[in-house]
Design a protein around this motif. Structure first.
Motif, PDB file in Angstrom:
ATOM      1  N   THR A 286      48.339  35.619  40.554  1.00 11.80           N
ATOM      2  CA  THR A 286      47.873  36.234  39.315  1.00 11.80           C
ATOM      3  C   THR A 286      47.262  35.157  38.433  1.00 11.80           C
ATOM      4  O   THR A 286      47.919  34.149  38.151  1.00 11.80           O
ATOM      5  CB  THR A 286      49.040  36.902  38.569  1.00 11.80           C
ATOM      6  N   ILE A 287      46.015  35.364  38.040  1.00 15.52           N
ATOM      7  CA  ILE A 287      45.372  34.423  37.120  1.00 15.52           C
ATOM      8  C   ILE A 287      45.158  35.178  35.808  1.00 15.52           C
ATOM      9  O   ILE A 287      44.484  36.212  35.793  1.00 15.52           O
ATOM     10  CB  ILE A 287      44.030  33.915  37.689  1.00 15.52           C
ATOM     11  N   GLU A 288      45.769  34.681  34.736  1.00 17.69           N
ATOM     12  CA  GLU A 288      45.693  35.384  33.451  1.00 17.69           C
ATOM     13  C   GLU A 288      44.335  35.139  32.787  1.00 17.69           C
ATOM     14  O   GLU A 288      43.668  34.135  33.080  1.00 17.69           O
ATOM     15  CB  GLU A 288      46.825  34.905  32.532  1.00 17.69           C
TER      16      GLU A 288
ATOM     17  N   VAL B 272      36.889  32.225  29.088  1.00 17.58           N
ATOM     18  CA  VAL B 272      36.461  32.700  30.405  1.00 17.58           C
ATOM     19  C   VAL B 272      37.470  32.214  31.442  1.00 17.58           C
ATOM     20  O   VAL B 272      37.835  31.036  31.445  1.00 17.58           O
ATOM     21  CB  VAL B 272      35.052  32.169  30.734  1.00 17.58           C
ATOM     22  N   THR B 273      37.933  33.123  32.273  1.00 18.84           N
ATOM     23  CA  THR B 273      38.814  32.723  33.368  1.00 18.84           C
ATOM     24  C   THR B 273      38.012  31.822  34.304  1.00 18.84           C
ATOM     25  O   THR B 273      36.938  32.202  34.745  1.00 18.84           O
ATOM     26  CB  THR B 273      39.289  33.966  34.139  1.00 18.84           C
ATOM     27  N   THR B 274      38.520  30.635  34.583  1.00 19.13           N
ATOM     28  CA  THR B 274      37.723  29.693  35.366  1.00 19.13           C
ATOM     29  C   THR B 274      38.500  29.226  36.595  1.00 19.13           C
ATOM     30  O   THR B 274      39.669  28.837  36.489  1.00 19.13           O
ATOM     31  CB  THR B 274      37.323  28.480  34.509  1.00 19.13           C
ATOM     32  N   ILE B 275      37.835  29.312  37.737  1.00 19.00           N
ATOM     33  CA  ILE B 275      38.482  28.948  38.992  1.00 19.00           C
ATOM     34  C   ILE B 275      37.703  27.796  39.623  1.00 19.00           C
ATOM     35  O   ILE B 275      36.500  27.913  39.882  1.00 19.00           O
ATOM     36  CB  ILE B 275      38.491  30.153  39.962  1.00 19.00           C
ATOM     37  N   TYR B 276      38.382  26.697  39.803  1.00 15.90           N
ATOM     38  CA  TYR B 276      37.762  25.549  40.451  1.00 15.90           C
ATOM     39  C   TYR B 276      38.259  25.458  41.892  1.00 15.90           C
ATOM     40  O   TYR B 276      39.435  25.702  42.155  1.00 15.90           O
ATOM     41  CB  TYR B 276      38.139  24.248  39.742  1.00 15.90           C
TER      42      TYR B 276
ATOM     43  N   GLU C 196      42.621  31.631  31.768  1.00 15.24           N
ATOM     44  CA  GLU C 196      43.279  30.497  32.429  1.00 15.24           C
ATOM     45  C   GLU C 196      42.261  29.688  33.228  1.00 15.24           C
ATOM     46  O   GLU C 196      41.239  30.204  33.663  1.00 15.24           O
ATOM     47  CB  GLU C 196      44.379  31.004  33.378  1.00 15.24           C
ATOM     48  N   ARG C 197      42.610  28.426  33.420  1.00 16.18           N
ATOM     49  CA  ARG C 197      41.780  27.564  34.272  1.00 16.18           C
ATOM     50  C   ARG C 197      42.654  27.122  35.432  1.00 16.18           C
ATOM     51  O   ARG C 197      43.642  26.420  35.236  1.00 16.18           O
ATOM     52  CB  ARG C 197      41.285  26.365  33.479  1.00 16.18           C
ATOM     53  N   VAL C 198      42.290  27.596  36.624  1.00 19.78           N
ATOM     54  CA  VAL C 198      43.123  27.264  37.775  1.00 19.78           C
ATOM     55  C   VAL C 198      42.276  26.590  38.851  1.00 19.78           C
ATOM     56  O   VAL C 198      41.055  26.671  38.842  1.00 19.78           O
ATOM     57  CB  VAL C 198      43.799  28.514  38.384  1.00 19.78           C
ATOM     58  N   GLY C 199      42.954  25.945  39.774  1.00 18.05           N
ATOM     59  CA  GLY C 199      42.246  25.270  40.843  1.00 18.05           C
ATOM     60  C   GLY C 199      42.807  25.637  42.204  1.00 18.05           C
ATOM     61  O   GLY C 199      43.989  25.962  42.334  1.00 18.05           O
ATOM     62  N   PHE C 200      41.934  25.641  43.203  1.00 15.01           N
ATOM     63  CA  PHE C 200      42.383  25.793  44.589  1.00 15.01           C
ATOM     64  C   PHE C 200      42.103  24.480  45.290  1.00 15.01           C
ATOM     65  O   PHE C 200      40.967  24.030  45.336  1.00 15.01           O
ATOM     66  CB  PHE C 200      41.652  26.938  45.285  1.00 15.01           C
ATOM     67  N   LEU C 201      43.152  23.891  45.818  1.00 15.24           N
ATOM     68  CA  LEU C 201      43.013  22.603  46.465  1.00 15.24           C
ATOM     69  C   LEU C 201      43.412  22.762  47.930  1.00 15.24           C
ATOM     70  O   LEU C 201      44.348  23.494  48.241  1.00 15.24           O
ATOM     71  CB  LEU C 201      43.962  21.603  45.778  1.00 15.24           C
ATOM     72  N   GLY C 202      42.699  22.102  48.790  1.00 11.58           N
ATOM     73  CA  GLY C 202      43.077  22.180  50.195  1.00 11.58           C
ATOM     74  C   GLY C 202      42.079  21.419  51.045  1.00 11.58           C
ATOM     75  O   GLY C 202      40.965  21.139  50.609  1.00 11.58           O
ATOM     76  N   ALA C 203      42.522  21.083  52.252  1.00  9.66           N
ATOM     77  CA  ALA C 203      41.655  20.336  53.152  1.00  9.66           C
ATOM     78  C   ALA C 203      40.469  21.191  53.565  1.00  9.66           C
ATOM     79  O   ALA C 203      40.463  22.408  53.354  1.00  9.66           O
ATOM     80  CB  ALA C 203      42.444  19.910  54.388  1.00  9.66           C
TER      81      ALA C 203
ATOM     82  N   GLY D 201      39.366  39.343  32.157  1.00 15.32           N
ATOM     83  CA  GLY D 201      39.312  38.336  33.205  1.00 15.32           C
ATOM     84  C   GLY D 201      40.649  38.030  33.846  1.00 15.32           C
ATOM     85  O   GLY D 201      40.927  36.895  34.229  1.00 15.32           O
ATOM     86  N   ARG D 202      41.498  39.067  33.977  1.00 15.70           N
ATOM     87  CA  ARG D 202      42.775  38.866  34.684  1.00 15.70           C
ATOM     88  C   ARG D 202      42.509  39.148  36.171  1.00 15.70           C
ATOM     89  O   ARG D 202      42.107  40.253  36.537  1.00 15.70           O
ATOM     90  CB  ARG D 202      43.801  39.846  34.123  1.00 15.70           C
ATOM     91  N   VAL D 203      42.734  38.154  37.003  1.00 12.46           N
ATOM     92  CA  VAL D 203      42.432  38.300  38.430  1.00 12.46           C
ATOM     93  C   VAL D 203      43.740  38.293  39.222  1.00 12.46           C
ATOM     94  O   VAL D 203      44.541  37.371  39.074  1.00 12.46           O
ATOM     95  CB  VAL D 203      41.526  37.153  38.921  1.00 12.46           C
ATOM     96  N   VAL D 204      43.946  39.337  40.024  1.00 13.26           N
ATOM     97  CA  VAL D 204      45.194  39.423  40.793  1.00 13.26           C
ATOM     98  C   VAL D 204      44.891  39.660  42.277  1.00 13.26           C
ATOM     99  O   VAL D 204      44.065  40.513  42.621  1.00 13.26           O
ATOM    100  CB  VAL D 204      46.086  40.577  40.262  1.00 13.26           C
ATOM    101  N   PHE D 205      45.521  38.881  43.142  1.00 15.62           N
ATOM    102  CA  PHE D 205      45.464  39.102  44.585  1.00 15.62           C
ATOM    103  C   PHE D 205      46.806  39.725  44.993  1.00 15.62           C
ATOM    104  O   PHE D 205      47.848  39.170  44.676  1.00 15.62           O
ATOM    105  CB  PHE D 205      45.316  37.783  45.348  1.00 15.62           C
TER     106      PHE D 205
END
Ligand SMILES: Nc1ncnc2c1ncn2[C@@H]1O[C@H](COP(=O)(O)OP(=O)(O)OP(=O)(O)O)[C@@H](O)[C@H]1O
Ligand SMILES: [Mg+2]
Length: 593
Positions: free
Chosen positions: A366-368, A530-534, A371-378, A337-341
């Motif tokens: 790069t999301i290892e 589990v790699t988790t993206i919010y 990892e639990r990461v978030g995307f924040l934005g208007a 579950g390593r996600v790279v753009f």
């Protein structure tokens, strides 16, 4: 000419035998009718006038048999034509629908859903009508007309000019009447579809209409649309109503003319006998009828061709996202579950097929694993656009995205979407029991998984309180659940599929902060490693995560933990300040959990 319509005949090889049979039957029917008309000549000249009863009985019997055969074969052809048209309609809808299931998101951007619906309903109907006309008329009408002319030329050459003049008059009349009729029909059709749109939009949004007290304006709008349809409908109906009486009048006039011209010749003994005169009268209606029907059919056949073309556009459309022939599936069990753009740029496609200005520019991240990461934005920042690239709902325009080092474009889509699970921004449920919805991605999964997933999504409590619990019915689109319940069911559905990369696109936006916190605390316990993206607009939804990416106008302008961003990013601080009023202080999380 008629390329698309003829393609429907080629495509449906299955029915080719019946199509040929129908044409044979039609020719038998036409020949019978011509036979009956020819036999009247014998009946009168050799039976009635000389007073020969044997000839009358014999010929009469033959005529009765022919009439019977003609009627039966015509009826059988009618049934076959309908069968054939229905078969083509079924096939077109099926092929279109099958291909639509292969479409990627971008295909829907180009072909718009409403437009697809019209093509599968109204256009299919036009094709059906065109096929009916073609099957019944294309061979039959010219055959009938040509044979009637030949026989008249043989048996009563002195009256053939009447047939010619009658044909010209009928064609002229139809030429005058038909174009405005077709125009009125088209206009009516267009306005009907406007009316349908208005009605659909109103009924779908009836709650909004009522909330804004706009009923009167909606009534007025409907009234105008309905009124504007009345005029072309009226014009079309008047012309249709006029057509038959005028055609009958024309036919009667030429029958009279034939009787007069032929009758004089009989009386003067100038070559014609009574039998021929009666025969010519019958040939006259055998020419006028198919000629006028053919004239009616031509515009419909042309329209059917355009419609067939529109349907084949759907059937032939290639999905924008395709599997490579050498795509290798990954073993979901082994995916870390390593996600790279890498330098990702992405632009949406317009209906004309051209690309919009990029919605995402130069994304590197790069999301290892785990990892639990978030995307924040208007709103409109490009969050959904970004995460939709991971399961390949869209393909990147430039750069690449990898999972465990493998370019997502080298993974078969089916496999990729088992690895990457996404709860879409719109929590859409299907009609059926709750368990069907939760197990949507994996009907075979054990009940325990579903139940634990429901717990993690904080849906367990309200489900077991329902009278039928897991069997409880979900209405169309999930309308019988609240917005927050729908979101939690959608999260549970994604969790039940047990993905290795979990993406939640603004999936807790309708939950209160306390429930949101409960869900976020429970999910990691269910999704071990589990790699988790919010994705979120609210800081409360991402505050605890390993890393937050701040998105603005399609670019990542800052990243880090909440604490880091509070120090480094003025925009983040600004968002934080603006959301404080909603009770979103970090301390509120502690209170909630
Ligand atoms: N299907 C589409 N076709 C064309 N443009 C689109 C499409 N979907 C989104 N866009 C545009 O792309 C940009 C990014 O949209 P996106 O849906 O990623 O925003 P978002 O950050 O998810 O916003 P929100 O928080 O409101 O969901 C917006 O300007 C939007 O208008
Ligand atoms: Mg979005």
């Amino acid at each position: 000419m008629l390329k698309s319509l003829s393609r429907t005949f080629i495509v449906f090889k299955l029915y080719r035998g019946r199509l040929i049979l129908s044409q044979v039957l039609l020719l038998i029917s036409a020949s019978s009718a011509i036979g009956v008309a020819t036999l009247t000549q014998t009946l009168i000249n050799e039976g009635i006038i000389p007073g020969n009863l044997d000839v009358i009985v014999d010929t009469g019997l033959w005529m009765a048999v022919l009439a019977l055969v003609g009627g039966a074969t015509m009826a059988a052809t009618g049934a076959l034509a309908v069968f054939f048209a229905q078969g083509v309609a079924f096939g077109l809808r099926k092929y279109a629908y099958d291909n639509i299931q292969r479409f990627s998101f971008a295909n829907f951007d180009v072909l718009r859903t409403g437009n697809i619906m019209v093509r599968l309903s109204a256009d299919v109907n036009y094709v059906m009508l065109a096929i009916l006309f073609m099957v019944m008329l294309v061979l039959y009408a010219p055959f009938m007309i040509v044979v009637a002319f030949i026989l008249t030329a043989v048996y009563a050459p002195s009256t053939i000019w009447i047939l010619i003049v009658a044909s010209v008059v009928v064609l002229g009349f139809m030429g005058l009447l038909l174009p405005p009729l077709v125009r009125a029909y088209d206009q009516r059709q267009k306005r009907l579809s406007d009316l349908n749109d208005t009605m659909q939009e109103n009924l779908a949004g009836i709650r909004v209409v009522k909330a804004f007290v706009q009923e009167d304006r909606e009534i007025e709008k409907f009234h105008q649309r309905a009124e504007s349809m009345r005029h072309p409908s009226y014009r079309a109906a008047v012309r249709v109503a006029l057509m038959d009486p005028i055609l009958i009048m024309i036919t009667q006039f030429f029958i009279l003319l034939a009787l007069w011209v032929g009758g004089r010749q009989v009386i003067e003994g100038a070559g014609m006998e009574l039998g021929q005169v009666v025969m010519v009268v019958q040939f006259l209606s055998m020419v006028i009828m198919p000629l006028s029907t053919l004239a009616i059919a031509v515009p419909f056949i042309l329209r059917g061709d355009t419609s067939a073309q529109r349907i084949f556009e759907i059937i032939d459309a290639e999905p924008f996202v395709k599997d490579k022939p050498d795509a290798q599936p990954l073993d979901p069990e082994k995916v870390k579950g390593r996600v790279v753009f890498e330098n990702v740029t992405f632009a949406f496609r317009r209906p004309d097929g051209k690309l919009d200005p990029p919605a995402l520019k130069n994304i590197n991240l790069t999301i290892e694993p785990g990892e639990r990461v978030g995307f924040l934005g208007a709103t409109g920042a490009g969050k959904s656009a970004l995460i939709n690239l991971i399961p390949r709902f869209y393909d990147v325009t430039e750069g690449r995205i990898t999972i465990d080092g493998v370019d997502v474009r080298d993974i078969p889509q089916e496999n990729l979407r088992r690895i990457v699970g996404i709860a879409l921004q719109e929590a859409l449920l299907f009609r059926g029991p709750i368990y069907f919805n939760l197990k949507f991605g994996n009907p075979e999964v054990h009940d325990d998984v579903m139940i634990e997933a429901a717990r993690a999504a904080d849906a367990f409590e309200f489900i077991v309180r329902l009278p039928k619990q897991w069997e409880a019915p979900v209405a169309r689109r999930g309308y019988n659940f609240s917005g927050g319940q729908r979101q939690r069911l959608a999260i549970a559905r994604t969790l039940t599929a047990q993905p290795r990369v979990l993406i939640l696109d603004d999936s807790t936006s309708a939950l209160d902060v306390a429930t949101e916190a409960r869900v976020q605390d429970a999910i990691p316990q269910f999704t071990d490693n589990v790699t988790t993206i919010y994705v979120a607009q609210r800081i409360s939804a991402v505050i605890d995560l390993d890393r937050i990416y701040l998105l603005q106008h399609g670019e990542i302008i800052a990243q880090g933990t909440h604490e880091e961003l509070m120090k480094t990013s003025p925009l983040y601080q600004e968002i934080y300040e603006s959301q404080l009023g909603a009770g979103l202080k970090p301390s509120s999380r502690e209170v909630a959990s």
